[in-house]
Write a protein that holds these residues in place. Structure first.
Motif, PDB file in Angstrom:
ATOM      1  N   CYS A 185      -6.520   5.956 -10.585  1.00 44.61           N
ATOM      2  CA  CYS A 185      -7.629   5.268  -9.908  1.00 44.61           C
ATOM      3  C   CYS A 185      -7.292   3.847  -9.466  1.00 44.61           C
ATOM      4  CB  CYS A 185      -8.871   5.264 -10.802  1.00 44.61           C
ATOM      5  SG  CYS A 185      -9.413   6.916 -11.245  1.00 44.61           S
ATOM      6  N   LEU A 186      -6.027   3.492  -9.484  1.00 44.02           N
ATOM      7  CA  LEU A 186      -5.625   2.189  -8.933  1.00 44.02           C
ATOM      8  C   LEU A 186      -6.140   2.084  -7.499  1.00 44.02           C
ATOM      9  CD1 LEU A 186      -3.776  -0.411  -9.008  1.00 44.02           C
ATOM     10  CD2 LEU A 186      -2.003   1.039  -7.991  1.00 44.02           C
ATOM     11  N   SER A 187      -6.797   0.974  -7.172  1.00 43.04           N
ATOM     12  CA  SER A 187      -7.301   0.835  -5.795  1.00 43.04           C
ATOM     13  C   SER A 187      -6.341   0.002  -4.961  1.00 43.04           C
ATOM     14  CB  SER A 187      -8.687   0.190  -5.798  1.00 43.04           C
ATOM     15  OG  SER A 187      -8.591  -1.173  -6.138  1.00 43.04           O
ATOM     16  N   ALA A 188      -6.443   0.166  -3.662  1.00 43.19           N
ATOM     17  CA  ALA A 188      -5.607  -0.610  -2.735  1.00 43.19           C
ATOM     18  C   ALA A 188      -5.888  -2.101  -2.916  1.00 43.19           C
ATOM     19  CB  ALA A 188      -5.898  -0.180  -1.302  1.00 43.19           C
ATOM     20  N   ALA A 189      -7.158  -2.442  -3.150  1.00 46.72           N
ATOM     21  CA  ALA A 189      -7.525  -3.862  -3.306  1.00 46.72           C
ATOM     22  C   ALA A 189      -6.866  -4.460  -4.547  1.00 46.72           C
ATOM     23  CB  ALA A 189      -9.043  -3.990  -3.395  1.00 46.72           C
ATOM     24  N   GLN A 190      -6.862  -3.721  -5.654  1.00 46.06           N
ATOM     25  CA  GLN A 190      -6.215  -4.222  -6.884  1.00 46.06           C
ATOM     26  C   GLN A 190      -4.720  -4.418  -6.667  1.00 46.06           C
ATOM     27  OE1 GLN A 190      -7.502  -0.990  -9.372  1.00 46.06           O
ATOM     28  NE2 GLN A 190      -8.926  -2.270 -10.526  1.00 46.06           N
ATOM     29  N   LEU A 191      -4.115  -3.464  -5.983  1.00 46.97           N
ATOM     30  CA  LEU A 191      -2.675  -3.536  -5.723  1.00 46.97           C
ATOM     31  C   LEU A 191      -2.340  -4.779  -4.891  1.00 46.97           C
ATOM     32  CD1 LEU A 191       0.170  -2.277  -5.693  1.00 46.97           C
ATOM     33  CD2 LEU A 191      -0.552  -0.915  -3.707  1.00 46.97           C
ATOM     34  N   GLU A 192      -3.093  -5.001  -3.816  1.00 48.38           N
ATOM     35  CA  GLU A 192      -2.805  -6.146  -2.939  1.00 48.38           C
ATOM     36  C   GLU A 192      -3.082  -7.469  -3.652  1.00 48.38           C
ATOM     37  OE1 GLU A 192      -1.064  -5.438  -0.357  1.00 48.38           O
ATOM     38  OE2 GLU A 192      -1.499  -3.302  -0.478  1.00 48.38           O
ATOM     39  N   LYS A 221      10.044   6.461   2.534  1.00 46.93           N
ATOM     40  CA  LYS A 221       9.274   5.634   1.589  1.00 46.93           C
ATOM     41  C   LYS A 221       9.362   6.202   0.172  1.00 46.93           C
ATOM     42  CE  LYS A 221       5.537   2.512   1.589  1.00 46.93           C
ATOM     43  NZ  LYS A 221       4.743   1.703   2.495  1.00 46.93           N
ATOM     44  N   LEU A 222       9.208   7.502   0.040  1.00 44.92           N
ATOM     45  CA  LEU A 222       9.179   8.146  -1.278  1.00 44.92           C
ATOM     46  C   LEU A 222      10.578   8.579  -1.702  1.00 44.92           C
ATOM     47  CD1 LEU A 222       7.611   9.408  -3.643  1.00 44.92           C
ATOM     48  CD2 LEU A 222       7.223  11.404  -2.207  1.00 44.92           C
ATOM     49  N   ALA A 223      10.987   8.169  -2.912  1.00 45.86           N
ATOM     50  CA  ALA A 223      12.281   8.586  -3.463  1.00 45.86           C
ATOM     51  C   ALA A 223      12.045   9.185  -4.843  1.00 45.86           C
ATOM     52  CB  ALA A 223      13.207   7.376  -3.572  1.00 45.86           C
ATOM     53  N   VAL A 224      12.593  10.358  -5.090  1.00 45.87           N
ATOM     54  CA  VAL A 224      12.374  11.048  -6.360  1.00 45.87           C
ATOM     55  C   VAL A 224      13.695  11.118  -7.113  1.00 45.87           C
ATOM     56  CG1 VAL A 224      11.595  13.214  -7.398  1.00 45.87           C
ATOM     57  CG2 VAL A 224      10.543  12.384  -5.297  1.00 45.87           C
ATOM     58  N   ARG A 225      13.663  10.719  -8.383  1.00 49.20           N
ATOM     59  CA  ARG A 225      14.889  10.738  -9.192  1.00 49.20           C
ATOM     60  C   ARG A 225      14.615  11.445 -10.526  1.00 49.20           C
ATOM     61  NH1 ARG A 225      16.257   9.549  -4.873  1.00 49.20           N
ATOM     62  NH2 ARG A 225      17.313   7.662  -4.123  1.00 49.20           N
ATOM     63  N   TYR A 226      15.477  12.380 -10.878  1.00 56.50           N
ATOM     64  CA  TYR A 226      15.313  13.148 -12.128  1.00 56.50           C
ATOM     65  C   TYR A 226      16.100  12.466 -13.243  1.00 56.50           C
ATOM     66  CZ  TYR A 226      13.166  16.941  -9.453  1.00 56.50           C
ATOM     67  OH  TYR A 226      12.313  17.691  -8.676  1.00 56.50           O
ATOM     68  N   ARG A 253      11.587  -7.965  -1.600  1.00 59.05           N
ATOM     69  CA  ARG A 253      10.711  -6.851  -1.247  1.00 59.05           C
ATOM     70  C   ARG A 253       9.914  -6.416  -2.471  1.00 59.05           C
ATOM     71  NH1 ARG A 253      13.646  -4.417   3.352  1.00 59.05           N
ATOM     72  NH2 ARG A 253      15.845  -4.734   3.026  1.00 59.05           N
ATOM     73  N   PHE A 254       8.930  -5.552  -2.242  1.00 53.90           N
ATOM     74  CA  PHE A 254       8.113  -5.010  -3.328  1.00 53.90           C
ATOM     75  C   PHE A 254       8.366  -3.508  -3.396  1.00 53.90           C
ATOM     76  CE2 PHE A 254       6.099  -8.704  -1.500  1.00 53.90           C
ATOM     77  CZ  PHE A 254       5.904  -9.501  -2.614  1.00 53.90           C
ATOM     78  N   ILE A 255       8.863  -3.066  -4.543  1.00 49.56           N
ATOM     79  CA  ILE A 255       9.219  -1.660  -4.705  1.00 49.56           C
ATOM     80  C   ILE A 255       8.447  -1.091  -5.895  1.00 49.56           C
ATOM     81  CG2 ILE A 255      11.139  -0.065  -5.102  1.00 49.56           C
ATOM     82  CD1 ILE A 255      12.896  -2.575  -4.163  1.00 49.56           C
ATOM     83  N   ALA A 256       7.826   0.068  -5.683  1.00 58.07           N
ATOM     84  CA  ALA A 256       7.075   0.679  -6.783  1.00 58.07           C
ATOM     85  C   ALA A 256       7.949   1.658  -7.549  1.00 58.07           C
ATOM     86  CB  ALA A 256       5.845   1.401  -6.230  1.00 58.07           C
ATOM     87  N   LEU A 257       7.732   1.714  -8.856  1.00 54.90           N
ATOM     88  CA  LEU A 257       8.445   2.660  -9.709  1.00 54.90           C
ATOM     89  C   LEU A 257       7.384   3.363 -10.573  1.00 54.90           C
ATOM     90  CD1 LEU A 257      11.551   1.741 -11.921  1.00 54.90           C
ATOM     91  CD2 LEU A 257       9.854   3.407 -12.590  1.00 54.90           C
ATOM     92  N   ILE A 258       7.293   4.671 -10.425  1.00 56.35           N
ATOM     93  CA  ILE A 258       6.299   5.422 -11.204  1.00 56.35           C
ATOM     94  C   ILE A 258       7.016   6.246 -12.271  1.00 56.35           C
ATOM     95  CG2 ILE A 258       4.420   7.098 -11.117  1.00 56.35           C
ATOM     96  CD1 ILE A 258       3.962   6.480  -8.248  1.00 56.35           C
ATOM     97  N   CYS A 266       2.123   4.452  -1.601  1.00 55.65           N
ATOM     98  CA  CYS A 266       2.822   4.766  -0.339  1.00 55.65           C
ATOM     99  C   CYS A 266       2.036   4.272   0.876  1.00 55.65           C
ATOM    100  CB  CYS A 266       3.068   6.267  -0.207  1.00 55.65           C
ATOM    101  SG  CYS A 266       4.379   6.877  -1.273  1.00 55.65           S
ATOM    102  N   SER A 267       0.712   4.158   0.738  1.00 52.82           N
ATOM    103  CA  SER A 267      -0.116   3.718   1.879  1.00 52.82           C
ATOM    104  C   SER A 267      -0.084   2.209   2.068  1.00 52.82           C
ATOM    105  CB  SER A 267      -1.583   4.128   1.677  1.00 52.82           C
ATOM    106  OG  SER A 267      -1.680   5.506   1.472  1.00 52.82           O
ATOM    107  N   SER A 268       0.421   1.479   1.072  1.00 54.00           N
ATOM    108  CA  SER A 268       0.412   0.018   1.173  1.00 54.00           C
ATOM    109  C   SER A 268       1.541  -0.472   2.076  1.00 54.00           C
ATOM    110  CB  SER A 268       0.566  -0.599  -0.221  1.00 54.00           C
ATOM    111  OG  SER A 268       0.892  -1.970  -0.095  1.00 54.00           O
ATOM    112  N   ALA A 269       1.175  -1.281   3.058  1.00 43.28           N
ATOM    113  CA  ALA A 269       2.187  -1.846   3.963  1.00 43.28           C
ATOM    114  C   ALA A 269       3.070  -2.852   3.228  1.00 43.28           C
ATOM    115  CB  ALA A 269       1.500  -2.505   5.150  1.00 43.28           C
ATOM    116  N   SER A 270       2.594  -3.369   2.094  1.00 46.67           N
ATOM    117  CA  SER A 270       3.379  -4.354   1.323  1.00 46.67           C
ATOM    118  C   SER A 270       4.541  -3.698   0.577  1.00 46.67           C
ATOM    119  CB  SER A 270       2.500  -5.049   0.277  1.00 46.67           C
ATOM    120  OG  SER A 270       1.315  -5.502   0.842  1.00 46.67           O
ATOM    121  N   ILE A 271       4.403  -2.398   0.285  1.00 46.78           N
ATOM    122  CA  ILE A 271       5.390  -1.711  -0.559  1.00 46.78           C
ATOM    123  C   ILE A 271       6.501  -1.112   0.310  1.00 46.78           C
ATOM    124  CG2 ILE A 271       5.743   0.170  -2.225  1.00 46.78           C
ATOM    125  CD1 ILE A 271       4.051  -1.884  -3.521  1.00 46.78           C
TER     126      ILE A 271
END
Ligand code: CTP
Ligand code: MG
Length: 235
Positions: free
Chosen positions: A116-123, A73-78, A3-8, A42-47
């Motif tokens: 400013c990351l775009s959906a196109a760059q992400l995909e 979808k969104l998980a917050v960790r301190y 899977r593809f998981i984002a970490l910010i 969060c809007s990306s169906a791939s994530i």
């Protein structure tokens, strides 16, 4: 299937921004800055999921309404740390404790300060790197002439820019590999994830991006980011 998981990582102070409020919460196009990258991820169906890593003493996050992002979808960790690398490593460990997430899943680490990351760059990043052995990152070839300065701020040499790229985020690596890489490096000596992978002798792939995905670092960057976001909205 991986899977593809984002970490910010969003546990920094934004010292170079010179504002009391950590820069990820500064108002940008009517929202706190971090909202924009979160929205794209969060809007990306791939994530599959998006983890936000905050400082343990963060009091700002809770002041906003994040209910437009789905709970599953969104998980917050301190669990942010003293450096960006510490925050990412702590985030990976938190992620790992979830039953649904495995060592071979891809993690896309993305700075809260790149709104400013775009959906196109992400995909594009996901498409290029999904079959890759190592992983990689968005980046752009250096455009300006590079000067080596002395202590008096005088140019002593012109460095060749041939083969030099500016690293951006997301940076995408498999969870197990990235955790191992970040555990081995001196976290104060690196400013991105790929450098920890490079220290293992591996060669992350550079995926061509563009200057719109720049990192908001100094006060004047805010106006530029706002222009980019507004231009995109009116398209
Ligand atoms: N970051 C983090 N934990 C830290 C330091 C940074 O999670 N201990 C995050 C920031 O919140 C940001 C990203 O890493 O989203 C990129 O870092 P940078 O742009 O350097 O942000 P700051 O460290 O906050 O800014 P500065 O270096 O100017 O203090
Ligand atoms: Mg920093």
């Amino acid at each position: 299937m991986s899977r593809f998981i984002a970490l910010i990582p969003a546990a920094g102070f934004g010292a170079r921004m010179g504002n009391q409020l950590p820069k990820q919460y500064l108002s940008l196009a009517g929202k706190p800055m971090i909202y924009h990258a979160l929205h794209t991820l969060c809007s990306s169906a791939s994530i599959f999921r998006v983890f936000v890593i905050l400082a343990p003493d963060d009091h700002e996050w809770a002041r906003y309404d994040w209910s437009s992002f789905a709970d599953d979808k969104l998980a917050v960790r301190y669990c942010g740390g003293a450096t960006r690398a510490d925050s990412v490593l702590n985030g990976l460990k938190a992620m790992q404790s979830e039953a649904s997430i495995g060592q071979d899943d891809w993690v896309l680490v993305h700075d809260a300060a790149r709104p400013c990351l775009s959906a196109a760059q992400l995909e594009q990043l996901i498409e290029v790197l999904a079959p890759d052995e190592v992983g990689g990152l968005l980046a752009i070839p250096v455009a300006d002439t590079l000067k080596r300065a002395d202590a008096d701020q005088r140019a002593v040499a012109t460095a060749s820019r041939a083969g030099l790229w500016q690293a951006q985020t997301p940076q995408m690596f498999r969870l197990g590999l990235l955790k191992e890489a970040l555990s081995k490096v001196d976290s104060a000596s690196i400013t991105d994830d790929a450098s920890a992978i490079e220290a293992m002798g591996l060669h992350p792939r550079l995926v061509l991006s563009d200057a719109y995905n720049f990192k908001v670092t100094y006060p004047q960057d805010l106006a530029l980011a706002e222009l980019i976001l507004q231009k995109r909205e009116t398209k």
